[in-house]
Design a protein around this motif. Structure first.
Motif, PDB file in Angstrom:
ATOM      1  N   LEU A   1       0.821  -1.210   0.000  1.00  0.00           N
ATOM      2  CA  LEU A   1       0.000   0.000   0.000  1.00  0.00           C
ATOM      3  C   LEU A   1       0.856   1.261   0.000  1.00  0.00           C
ATOM      4  O   LEU A   1       0.412   2.306  -0.469  1.00  0.00           O
TER       5      LEU A   1
ATOM      6  N   GLU B   1      -4.675   1.942   4.573  1.00  0.00           N
ATOM      7  CA  GLU B   1      -4.425   0.646   5.198  1.00  0.00           C
ATOM      8  C   GLU B   1      -5.651   0.153   5.967  1.00  0.00           C
ATOM      9  O   GLU B   1      -6.047  -1.019   5.857  1.00  0.00           O
ATOM     10  N   GLU B   2      -6.268   1.057   6.750  1.00  0.00           N
ATOM     11  CA  GLU B   2      -7.450   0.674   7.524  1.00  0.00           C
ATOM     12  C   GLU B   2      -8.620   0.335   6.616  1.00  0.00           C
ATOM     13  O   GLU B   2      -9.354  -0.630   6.853  1.00  0.00           O
TER      14      GLU B   2
ATOM     15  N   ARG C   1      -8.102  -3.083   5.058  1.00  0.00           N
ATOM     16  CA  ARG C   1      -8.396  -4.155   6.007  1.00  0.00           C
ATOM     17  C   ARG C   1      -9.898  -4.378   6.149  1.00  0.00           C
ATOM     18  O   ARG C   1     -10.364  -5.513   6.236  1.00  0.00           O
TER      19      ARG C   1
END
Length: 234
Positions: free
Chosen positions: A188, A222-223, A226
């Motif tokens: 990422l 990133e969050e 996920r």
């Protein structure tokens, strides 16, 4: 529309790898293609480049149906595969000259791409003697040499140090003025503000297709990634 996928389905035996995958990449766009290992990214890129045929659906490159007009479609496309197959005993300039010949291009195109990719200083070296980063640049050069309208890059920043990666980001910015660019990555951190859109593939399906700023709104990439890939693991 430079690149368009319509309802692409791929199965290996009883296992579905891609299911009704649809997306478009327009001229002037740089689109990142994300997914966990096993999500189907490499399979999708092989479908786009004609390495494998889908069970259903079609790929259109610059208006050409890849299944019906494969040569015309491929001439519009530049491709850097993940494992970057090269000929270690060939000189850099010699290898690029052979690629240019396949597109009926002269030496001027070779000289231009050598300078564009920072390879002019190693043009007379054998590919096998180059560092991993310079070998990756040779792969970039063969993909860019004919100024393709569609540029497909599989893990294009692999093997590049941060400085080299920054140079290639700038090269992508210049390329996207004329081309539609799709690149896959699992890192990422390789996605910056120079990237226009992000596609997320999970379980063989597109689970997100949005501008980078929209995906990052109120959170980090990133969050958000996920969240999109939680639960079912590929």
């Amino acid at each position: 529309m430079c690149l368009k996928l319509e309802d692409i389905c791929v199965s290996y035996g009883d296992r579905s790898v891609l299911s009704e995958v649809c997306f478009e990449v327009r001229r002037g766009e740089v689109v990142a293609f994300l997914g966990l290992n096993g999500a189907g990214k490499s399979t999708c890129l092989r479908v786009i480049t004609g390495s494998i045929a889908p069970l259903r659906g079609c790929v259109k490159v610059c208006g050409f149906d890849l299944a019906l007009h494969p040569l015309e479609a491929r001439r519009c496309m530049g491709y850097l595969p993940e494992n970057n197959p090269l000929y270690p005993d060939m000189l850099v300039a010699e290898y690029l000259s052979d690629v240019a010949g396949a597109y009926s291009l002269g030496q001027e195109a070779v000289v231009d791409v050598l300078h564009e990719t920072g390879l002019a200083t190693v043009a007379g070296q054998r590919i096998g003697t180059l560092s991993r980063g310079f070998k990756q640049r040779v792969g970039w050069a063969q993909a860019l040499l004919h100024h393709p309208q569609v540029l497909v890059l599989d893990e294009p920043f692999s093997g590049l140090d941060p400085g080299q990666a920054g140079e290639m980001h700038e090269l992508l910015r210049r390329a996207c003025r004329e081309s539609a660019v799709l690149f896959s990555t699992h890192a990422l951190g390789e996605i910056g503000d120079w990237c226009d859109r992000v596609l997320v593939l999970h379980g063989g399906r597109i689970v997100a297709d949005a501008p980078l700023a929209e995906l990052r709104q109120g959170t980090t990439l990133e969050e958000r990634f996920r969240e999109l890939t939680s639960g079912f693991r590929c």
